[in-house]
Design a protein around this motif. Structure first.
Motif, PDB file in Angstrom:
ATOM      1  N   PRO A  53       0.824  -1.219   0.000  1.00  0.00           N
ATOM      2  CA  PRO A  53       0.000   0.000   0.000  1.00  0.00           C
ATOM      3  C   PRO A  53       0.850   1.257   0.000  1.00  0.00           C
ATOM      4  O   PRO A  53       1.884   1.313   0.680  1.00  0.00           O
ATOM      5  N   ILE A  54       0.441   2.248  -0.783  1.00  0.00           N
ATOM      6  CA  ILE A  54       1.145   3.531  -0.777  1.00  0.00           C
ATOM      7  C   ILE A  54       1.058   4.155   0.610  1.00  0.00           C
ATOM      8  O   ILE A  54       2.040   4.667   1.141  1.00  0.00           O
ATOM      9  N   ASP A  55      -0.136   4.119   1.210  1.00  0.00           N
ATOM     10  CA  ASP A  55      -0.347   4.592   2.577  1.00  0.00           C
ATOM     11  C   ASP A  55      -0.926   3.451   3.405  1.00  0.00           C
ATOM     12  O   ASP A  55      -2.126   3.170   3.305  1.00  0.00           O
ATOM     13  N   PRO A  56      -0.128   2.772   4.211  1.00  0.00           N
ATOM     14  CA  PRO A  56      -0.653   1.676   5.035  1.00  0.00           C
ATOM     15  C   PRO A  56      -1.768   2.170   5.950  1.00  0.00           C
ATOM     16  O   PRO A  56      -1.745   3.314   6.419  1.00  0.00           O
ATOM     17  N   PRO A  57      -2.769   1.337   6.235  1.00  0.00           N
ATOM     18  CA  PRO A  57      -3.914   1.770   7.041  1.00  0.00           C
ATOM     19  C   PRO A  57      -3.558   1.962   8.509  1.00  0.00           C
ATOM     20  O   PRO A  57      -2.650   1.308   9.033  1.00  0.00           O
ATOM     21  N   ASP A  58      -4.277   2.862   9.172  1.00  0.00           N
ATOM     22  CA  ASP A  58      -4.118   3.046  10.613  1.00  0.00           C
ATOM     23  C   ASP A  58      -4.814   1.933  11.387  1.00  0.00           C
ATOM     24  O   ASP A  58      -4.391   1.558  12.474  1.00  0.00           O
ATOM     25  N   VAL A  59      -5.895   1.426  10.826  1.00  0.00           N
ATOM     26  CA  VAL A  59      -6.680   0.375  11.474  1.00  0.00           C
ATOM     27  C   VAL A  59      -6.408  -0.949  10.767  1.00  0.00           C
ATOM     28  O   VAL A  59      -6.716  -1.083   9.579  1.00  0.00           O
ATOM     29  N   PRO A  60      -5.814  -1.929  11.449  1.00  0.00           N
ATOM     30  CA  PRO A  60      -5.515  -3.214  10.803  1.00  0.00           C
ATOM     31  C   PRO A  60      -6.781  -3.869  10.234  1.00  0.00           C
ATOM     32  O   PRO A  60      -7.852  -3.811  10.833  1.00  0.00           O
ATOM     33  N   GLY A  61      -6.623  -4.463   9.044  1.00  0.00           N
ATOM     34  CA  GLY A  61      -7.733  -5.185   8.441  1.00  0.00           C
ATOM     35  C   GLY A  61      -8.658  -4.368   7.585  1.00  0.00           C
ATOM     36  O   GLY A  61      -9.597  -4.905   6.997  1.00  0.00           O
ATOM     37  N   ILE A  74      -5.705  -4.647  -9.568  1.00  0.00           N
ATOM     38  CA  ILE A  74      -6.125  -4.000  -8.327  1.00  0.00           C
ATOM     39  C   ILE A  74      -5.301  -4.616  -7.209  1.00  0.00           C
ATOM     40  O   ILE A  74      -5.292  -5.834  -7.034  1.00  0.00           O
ATOM     41  N   ASP A  75      -4.611  -3.772  -6.430  1.00  0.00           N
ATOM     42  CA  ASP A  75      -3.748  -4.266  -5.346  1.00  0.00           C
ATOM     43  C   ASP A  75      -4.499  -4.407  -4.027  1.00  0.00           C
ATOM     44  O   ASP A  75      -4.412  -5.432  -3.365  1.00  0.00           O
ATOM     45  N   TYR A  76      -5.197  -3.328  -3.649  1.00  0.00           N
ATOM     46  CA  TYR A  76      -5.872  -3.284  -2.351  1.00  0.00           C
ATOM     47  C   TYR A  76      -7.223  -2.598  -2.472  1.00  0.00           C
ATOM     48  O   TYR A  76      -7.411  -1.722  -3.321  1.00  0.00           O
ATOM     49  N   ILE A  77      -8.141  -2.983  -1.602  1.00  0.00           N
ATOM     50  CA  ILE A  77      -9.457  -2.348  -1.512  1.00  0.00           C
ATOM     51  C   ILE A  77      -9.794  -2.194  -0.038  1.00  0.00           C
ATOM     52  O   ILE A  77      -9.544  -3.106   0.762  1.00  0.00           O
ATOM     53  N   SER A  78     -10.382  -1.064   0.330  1.00  0.00           N
ATOM     54  CA  SER A  78     -10.786  -0.842   1.713  1.00  0.00           C
ATOM     55  C   SER A  78     -12.146  -1.451   2.006  1.00  0.00           C
ATOM     56  O   SER A  78     -13.059  -1.391   1.178  1.00  0.00           O
ATOM     57  N   ASN A  79     -12.294  -2.022   3.207  1.00  0.00           N
ATOM     58  CA  ASN A  79     -13.618  -2.277   3.753  1.00  0.00           C
ATOM     59  C   ASN A  79     -14.162  -0.977   4.325  1.00  0.00           C
ATOM     60  O   ASN A  79     -13.397  -0.069   4.676  1.00  0.00           O
ATOM     61  N   ILE A  80     -15.460  -0.874   4.424  1.00  0.00           N
ATOM     62  CA  ILE A  80     -16.108   0.340   4.941  1.00  0.00           C
ATOM     63  C   ILE A  80     -17.030  -0.056   6.092  1.00  0.00           C
ATOM     64  O   ILE A  80     -17.842  -0.971   5.950  1.00  0.00           O
ATOM     65  N   ASP A  81     -16.903   0.638   7.210  1.00  0.00           N
ATOM     66  CA  ASP A  81     -17.712   0.326   8.386  1.00  0.00           C
ATOM     67  C   ASP A  81     -18.410   1.593   8.875  1.00  0.00           C
ATOM     68  O   ASP A  81     -17.753   2.564   9.240  1.00  0.00           O
ATOM     69  N   PHE A  82     -19.738   1.570   8.872  1.00  0.00           N
ATOM     70  CA  PHE A  82     -20.514   2.710   9.348  1.00  0.00           C
ATOM     71  C   PHE A  82     -20.947   2.550  10.804  1.00  0.00           C
ATOM     72  O   PHE A  82     -21.724   3.367  11.318  1.00  0.00           O
ATOM     73  N   ASP A 100     -11.560   4.181   9.379  1.00  0.00           N
ATOM     74  CA  ASP A 100     -10.168   4.574   9.223  1.00  0.00           C
ATOM     75  C   ASP A 100     -10.180   5.985   8.676  1.00  0.00           C
ATOM     76  O   ASP A 100     -11.222   6.473   8.219  1.00  0.00           O
ATOM     77  N   GLU A 101      -9.063   6.665   8.730  1.00  0.00           N
ATOM     78  CA  GLU A 101      -9.029   8.047   8.247  1.00  0.00           C
ATOM     79  C   GLU A 101      -9.382   8.133   6.766  1.00  0.00           C
ATOM     80  O   GLU A 101      -9.993   9.094   6.313  1.00  0.00           O
ATOM     81  N   PHE A 102      -9.011   7.099   6.012  1.00  0.00           N
ATOM     82  CA  PHE A 102      -9.266   7.089   4.579  1.00  0.00           C
ATOM     83  C   PHE A 102      -9.909   5.782   4.138  1.00  0.00           C
ATOM     84  O   PHE A 102      -9.718   4.739   4.754  1.00  0.00           O
ATOM     85  N   SER A 192     -11.458  10.587   1.743  1.00  0.00           N
ATOM     86  CA  SER A 192     -11.638  10.874   3.161  1.00  0.00           C
ATOM     87  C   SER A 192     -12.816  10.053   3.689  1.00  0.00           C
ATOM     88  O   SER A 192     -13.912  10.075   3.117  1.00  0.00           O
ATOM     89  N   ALA A 193     -12.583   9.325   4.783  1.00  0.00           N
ATOM     90  CA  ALA A 193     -13.648   8.503   5.351  1.00  0.00           C
ATOM     91  C   ALA A 193     -14.839   9.355   5.787  1.00  0.00           C
ATOM     92  O   ALA A 193     -15.985   8.906   5.733  1.00  0.00           O
ATOM     93  N   GLU A 194     -14.575  10.586   6.175  1.00  0.00           N
ATOM     94  CA  GLU A 194     -15.655  11.478   6.596  1.00  0.00           C
ATOM     95  C   GLU A 194     -16.559  11.871   5.428  1.00  0.00           C
ATOM     96  O   GLU A 194     -17.679  12.339   5.640  1.00  0.00           O
ATOM     97  N   ALA A 195     -16.069  11.709   4.189  1.00  0.00           N
ATOM     98  CA  ALA A 195     -16.861  12.058   3.017  1.00  0.00           C
ATOM     99  C   ALA A 195     -17.544  10.848   2.387  1.00  0.00           C
ATOM    100  O   ALA A 195     -18.328  10.995   1.458  1.00  0.00           O
TER     101      ALA A 195
END
Length: 222
Positions: A53-61, A74-82, A100-102, A192-195
């Motif tokens: 990852p270009i920017d490793p995640p702050d939250v593992p997983g 495609i290298d990586y995809i984020s999970n999304i948790d609301f 996560d922040e992003f 941005s996760a906030e968006a």
């Protein structure tokens, strides 16, 4: 008359200077030579290891490696948790800020042909939306992904890929894309996760709902 004389003097100076430079070059020819430095670039092997990852995640997983190893992948995809929310009497909009922040998706184009590409996202065609394990739909829900920042590795010389805002549905839509001769190398759509938002109208049953997002990388811009 002064103006004419001045113009002639400048011209004469130029001619003398040019002659002096020519004589110097002729003398220097015997003390200079040339050589050639050469390198070849070819398409990346299909068995290449996945890119970090270009920017490793702050939250593992939160970043899921795809295991893809092709030259365009495609290298990586984020999970999304609301998170878990209280049922309300009016429409609510939730953000993924508690995940996560992003929210990020990363691709690599190591073909070297500059053909361009499209990264598209949609719901799983069999369940286009949010559902419980028992098949109950989250009626009226809308997942919105903002136009993120196209990030790449340090010193990448390629013109940048572009990003777009998407309200996810059953149709594949461009969320990050590269026209011909752009987006070469490794690129990340950093949102941005906030968006990243989920609209949830009132009138739905209590339960845990999830959606499957399908990410598709096509090999040429449309």
């Amino acid at each position: 008359m002064k103006k004419v004389v001045l113009t002639i003097a400048l011209f004469s100076t130029f001619v003398i200077s040019a002659k002096a430079t020519t004589v110097y070059a002729e003398i220097a020819d015997d003390t200079h030579g040339t050589s050639i430095a050469k390198v070849g670039l070819e398409k990346q092997d299909e068995t290449d290891e996945p890119t970090d990852p270009i920017d490793p995640p702050d939250v593992p997983g939160t970043y899921i490696p795809t295991g893809n190893t092709g030259a365009l992948r495609i290298d990586y995809i984020s999970n999304i948790d609301f998170g878990t929310q209280k049922i309300a009497s009016e429409t609510k909009n939730y953000t993924a800020g508690n995940s996560d922040e992003f929210v990020e998706t990363q691709i690599s184009d190591l073909r070297g042909n500059g053909a361009g590409w499209n990264l598209q996202v949609s719901y799983d065609s069999e369940k286009a939306g949010f559902y419980t394990e028992n098949g109950v739909a989250l009626a009226g829900a809308e997942l919105s992904l903002p136009a993120g920042t196209a990030k790449t590795v340090t010193e990448n010389q390629s013109p940048a890929a572009e990003t777009a805002t998407v309200t996810v549905n059953k149709d594949a839509q461009n969320i990050m894309f590269a026209a011909a001769t752009t987006g070469l190398g490794t690129w990340e759509d950093q949102m941005s996760a906030e968006a990243v938002s989920l609209k949830e109208p009132s009138g739905n049953l209590a339960g845990t709902y999830s959606a499957t997002l399908v990410w598709t990388l096509t090999d040429a811009p449309t």
